[in-house]
Design a protein around this motif. Structure first.
Motif, PDB file in Angstrom:
ATOM      1  N   TYR A 133       0.835  -1.203   0.000  1.00 13.73           N
ATOM      2  CA  TYR A 133       0.000   0.000   0.000  1.00 13.73           C
ATOM      3  C   TYR A 133       0.875   1.259   0.000  1.00 13.73           C
ATOM      4  O   TYR A 133       0.656   2.193  -0.783  1.00 13.73           O
ATOM      5  N   VAL A 134       1.882   1.280   0.879  1.00 14.64           N
ATOM      6  CA  VAL A 134       2.772   2.436   0.962  1.00 14.64           C
ATOM      7  C   VAL A 134       3.602   2.567  -0.320  1.00 14.64           C
ATOM      8  O   VAL A 134       3.861   3.680  -0.802  1.00 14.64           O
ATOM      9  N   TYR A 135       4.012   1.432  -0.870  1.00 11.27           N
ATOM     10  CA  TYR A 135       4.758   1.419  -2.141  1.00 11.27           C
ATOM     11  C   TYR A 135       3.960   2.142  -3.219  1.00 11.27           C
ATOM     12  O   TYR A 135       4.499   2.981  -3.965  1.00 11.27           O
ATOM     13  N   ARG A 136       2.674   1.826  -3.287  1.00 10.59           N
ATOM     14  CA  ARG A 136       1.832   2.456  -4.308  1.00 10.59           C
ATOM     15  C   ARG A 136       1.653   3.951  -4.042  1.00 10.59           C
ATOM     16  O   ARG A 136       1.647   4.767  -4.972  1.00 10.59           O
ATOM     17  N   LYS A 137       1.527   4.317  -2.756  1.00  7.85           N
ATOM     18  CA  LYS A 137       1.377   5.732  -2.397  1.00  7.85           C
ATOM     19  C   LYS A 137       2.640   6.520  -2.749  1.00  7.85           C
ATOM     20  O   LYS A 137       2.564   7.677  -3.184  1.00  7.85           O
ATOM     21  N   ARG A 138       3.816   5.912  -2.543  1.00 11.23           N
ATOM     22  CA  ARG A 138       5.061   6.583  -2.917  1.00 11.23           C
ATOM     23  C   ARG A 138       5.141   6.792  -4.431  1.00 11.23           C
ATOM     24  O   ARG A 138       5.624   7.829  -4.902  1.00 11.23           O
ATOM     25  N   GLN A 139       4.654   5.802  -5.178  1.00 16.59           N
ATOM     26  CA  GLN A 139       4.630   5.960  -6.630  1.00 16.59           C
ATOM     27  C   GLN A 139       3.740   7.137  -7.040  1.00 16.59           C
ATOM     28  O   GLN A 139       4.076   7.896  -7.954  1.00 16.59           O
ATOM     29  N   GLU A 140       2.606   7.283  -6.355  1.00 16.10           N
ATOM     30  CA  GLU A 140       1.646   8.327  -6.706  1.00 16.10           C
ATOM     31  C   GLU A 140       2.227   9.731  -6.536  1.00 16.10           C
ATOM     32  O   GLU A 140       1.857  10.656  -7.255  1.00 16.10           O
ATOM     33  N   VAL A 141       3.124   9.885  -5.556  1.00 21.17           N
ATOM     34  CA  VAL A 141       3.717  11.210  -5.326  1.00 21.17           C
ATOM     35  C   VAL A 141       5.126  11.290  -5.897  1.00 21.17           C
ATOM     36  O   VAL A 141       5.904  12.181  -5.565  1.00 21.17           O
ATOM     37  N   GLN A 142       5.455  10.326  -6.762  1.00 19.80           N
ATOM     38  CA  GLN A 142       6.719  10.323  -7.517  1.00 19.80           C
ATOM     39  C   GLN A 142       7.959  10.287  -6.626  1.00 19.80           C
ATOM     40  O   GLN A 142       8.971  10.929  -6.911  1.00 19.80           O
ATOM     41  N   LEU A 143       7.869   9.511  -5.540  1.00 21.76           N
ATOM     42  CA  LEU A 143       9.034   9.246  -4.710  1.00 21.76           C
ATOM     43  C   LEU A 143       9.740   8.001  -5.241  1.00 21.76           C
ATOM     44  O   LEU A 143       9.140   7.181  -5.944  1.00 21.76           O
ATOM     45  N   LYS A 144      11.008   7.854  -4.872  1.00 21.44           N
ATOM     46  CA  LYS A 144      11.771   6.707  -5.332  1.00 21.44           C
ATOM     47  C   LYS A 144      11.192   5.417  -4.744  1.00 21.44           C
ATOM     48  O   LYS A 144      10.876   5.351  -3.557  1.00 21.44           O
ATOM     49  N   VAL A 145      11.046   4.417  -5.596  1.00 20.61           N
ATOM     50  CA  VAL A 145      10.626   3.091  -5.140  1.00 20.61           C
ATOM     51  C   VAL A 145      11.538   2.056  -5.787  1.00 20.61           C
ATOM     52  O   VAL A 145      11.872   2.164  -6.968  1.00 20.61           O
ATOM     53  N   LYS A 146      11.969   1.120  -4.999  1.00 22.33           N
ATOM     54  CA  LYS A 146      12.844   0.070  -5.498  1.00 22.33           C
ATOM     55  C   LYS A 146      12.026  -1.173  -5.792  1.00 22.33           C
ATOM     56  O   LYS A 146      11.223  -1.607  -4.974  1.00 22.33           O
ATOM     57  N   LYS A 147      12.218  -1.726  -6.970  1.00 23.81           N
ATOM     58  CA  LYS A 147      11.494  -2.931  -7.342  1.00 23.81           C
ATOM     59  C   LYS A 147      11.786  -4.046  -6.330  1.00 23.81           C
ATOM     60  O   LYS A 147      12.939  -4.302  -5.987  1.00 23.81           O
ATOM     61  N   GLN A 148      10.740  -4.674  -5.840  1.00 20.76           N
ATOM     62  CA  GLN A 148      10.866  -5.700  -4.816  1.00 20.76           C
ATOM     63  C   GLN A 148      10.528  -7.060  -5.401  1.00 20.76           C
ATOM     64  O   GLN A 148       9.542  -7.210  -6.116  1.00 20.76           O
ATOM     65  N   SER A 149      11.362  -8.034  -5.076  1.00 23.53           N
ATOM     66  CA  SER A 149      11.056  -9.407  -5.465  1.00 23.53           C
ATOM     67  C   SER A 149      10.156 -10.029  -4.407  1.00 23.53           C
ATOM     68  O   SER A 149      10.383  -9.858  -3.205  1.00 23.53           O
ATOM     69  N   PHE A 150       9.137 -10.746  -4.843  1.00 22.79           N
ATOM     70  CA  PHE A 150       8.193 -11.356  -3.909  1.00 22.79           C
ATOM     71  C   PHE A 150       8.273 -12.884  -3.913  1.00 22.79           C
ATOM     72  O   PHE A 150       7.375 -13.548  -3.399  1.00 22.79           O
ATOM     73  N   HIS A 151       9.319 -13.437  -4.489  1.00 21.83           N
ATOM     74  CA  HIS A 151       9.478 -14.884  -4.445  1.00 21.83           C
ATOM     75  C   HIS A 151       9.652 -15.324  -2.994  1.00 21.83           C
ATOM     76  O   HIS A 151      10.291 -14.631  -2.193  1.00 21.83           O
ATOM     77  N   MET A 152       9.094 -16.474  -2.643  1.00 20.06           N
ATOM     78  CA  MET A 152       9.034 -16.881  -1.235  1.00 20.06           C
ATOM     79  C   MET A 152       9.389 -18.340  -1.027  1.00 20.06           C
ATOM     80  O   MET A 152       9.256 -19.166  -1.947  1.00 20.06           O
ATOM     81  N   LEU A 153       9.799 -18.635   0.206  1.00 21.64           N
ATOM     82  CA  LEU A 153       9.968 -20.005   0.668  1.00 21.64           C
ATOM     83  C   LEU A 153       9.023 -20.245   1.825  1.00 21.64           C
ATOM     84  O   LEU A 153       8.962 -19.436   2.758  1.00 21.64           O
ATOM     85  N   PHE A 154       8.279 -21.332   1.761  1.00 17.52           N
ATOM     86  CA  PHE A 154       7.405 -21.742   2.858  1.00 17.52           C
ATOM     87  C   PHE A 154       7.987 -23.012   3.482  1.00 17.52           C
ATOM     88  O   PHE A 154       8.195 -24.007   2.782  1.00 17.52           O
ATOM     89  N   LYS A 155       8.263 -22.968   4.779  1.00 20.37           N
ATOM     90  CA  LYS A 155       8.836 -24.123   5.468  1.00 20.37           C
ATOM     91  C   LYS A 155       7.855 -24.659   6.508  1.00 20.37           C
ATOM     92  O   LYS A 155       7.329 -23.899   7.317  1.00 20.37           O
ATOM     93  N   GLY A 156       7.626 -25.964   6.488  1.00 19.43           N
ATOM     94  CA  GLY A 156       6.749 -26.553   7.492  1.00 19.43           C
ATOM     95  C   GLY A 156       6.263 -27.927   7.085  1.00 19.43           C
ATOM     96  O   GLY A 156       6.419 -28.342   5.930  1.00 19.43           O
ATOM     97  N   ASN A 157       5.684 -28.623   8.047  1.00 20.94           N
ATOM     98  CA  ASN A 157       5.141 -29.957   7.802  1.00 20.94           C
ATOM     99  C   ASN A 157       3.879 -29.889   6.950  1.00 20.94           C
ATOM    100  O   ASN A 157       3.297 -28.810   6.779  1.00 20.94           O
TER     101      ASN A 157
END
Length: 321
Positions: free
Chosen positions: A69-93
């Protein structure tokens, strides 16, 4: 220096509190446009409320929403945003909610316009690894192509690293790494599996660890949480357990948890148990020729045929009802 603590309410508010525990505050009335802006969080909260336990996972999912949400708000006001990777690891039984959370996240990414389609493609080793030279890379590329715009969820991903030198699993891993680079930001890859095995898996390719910035651990459920899951499953099917049946089922679940069986199947064990209860109840009702509404809905102690030896629990515990 003051520290900020963020807490989420069920009405899509974010409270910022300084050096103290969050206090109860009067409800805040958002303007219409703000309520619409937080509609994805409303949907997310509703889904999270349905999940039993998993407090740390829920916290991380909420943090992810806030960041998006904040990432999108920063884009709206033309602040710097760094592309984020969302790849994930899930660990568990098994049966600890990994697939459920993956599905929830695919919906969230779609709602937040991170992924244009938001589909969840579930896969396992057989969907990636071929039998002949050259077949594995093509199967893996085709699978990623289907997942573009959405989430690719690979369960028991560690199985790709098992099979010896002549196995094609490593080729699948190498192809996945290249596809993650070629289609950066076009899909989200979630790899899931047992904790120890997933740690070993990451050592198969030097490029793997750095490509998964988000790691979620899914702990085993407690006996009480497993009972809550069973009650939720039964309620969804319009069944209910008597108080005595709940007590005795809880005793079985606590024994299973305390036994600390390796790779205990958690929610899957409960689902199988619930299905057995319903079948056993049906047999009893036919035998008793009892079909009024209350009888059709009620699971009694004598319906708890769910132990490992496939004999009724009451044979060990006493019916008591």
């Amino acid at each position: 220096m003051m520290r900020e603590a963020y807490t989420f309410t069920k009405k899509s508010q974010i409270n910022v509190v300084f050096n103290q525990k969050p206090q109860k505050t009067p409800p805040v009335h958002f303007p219409i446009e703000e309520r619409l802006a937080h509609e994805p969080l409303e949907k997310l909260e509703h889904k999270l409320d349905r999940l039993v336990g998993m407090d740390q996972v829920k916290l991380m999912v909420r943090e992810l929403y806030a960041w998006l949400y904040v990432y999108r708000k920063r884009q709206e006001v033309q602040l710097k945003v760094k592309k984020q990777s969302f790849h994930m690891l899930f660990k568990g039984n098994p049966g600890t909610g990994k697939t459920t959370v993956a599905r929830l996240l695919s919906d969230l990414f779609h709602e937040m316009e991170i992924l244009p389609k938001g589909q969840l493609i579930e896969a396992e080793r057989a969907d990636l690894v071929g039998e002949y030279i050259g077949q594995t890379a093509q199967k893996t590329r085709d699978l990623v192509k289907r997942a573009l715009g959405g989430v690719l969820f690979i369960d028991e991903a560690y199985s790709l690293s098992r099979g010896g030198e002549k196995d094609f699993g490593k080729e699948a891993i190498d192809t996945l790494v290249k596809q993650m680079e070629d289609h950066k930001d076009e899909f989200v890859l979630i790899l899931a599996g047992y904790s120890d095995e997933m740690d070993e898996f990451l050592g198969m390719n030097p490029g793997l660890p750095s490509r998964f910035p988000i790691i979620m651990s899914f702990p085993d459920y407690s006996g009480v949480e497993l009972l809550d899951i069973a009650k939720q499953m039964l309620d969804d099917r319009e069944y209910t357990m008597t108080v005595e049946a709940q007590k005795k089922f809880l005793r079985l679940l606590q024994r299973k948890v305390q036994a600390q069986e390796p790779h205990f199947s958690n929610g899957r064990f409960v689902r199988n148990a619930v299905e057995k209860m319903i079948r056993q109840q049906a047999v009893r009702l036919v035998r008793e020729n009892s079909f009024d509404r209350d009888a059709l809905m009620t699971i009694r102690v004598c319906d708890l045929m769910v132990d490992d030896s496939d004999h009724p629990i009451i044979s060990q515990m006493g019916e008591g009802e």
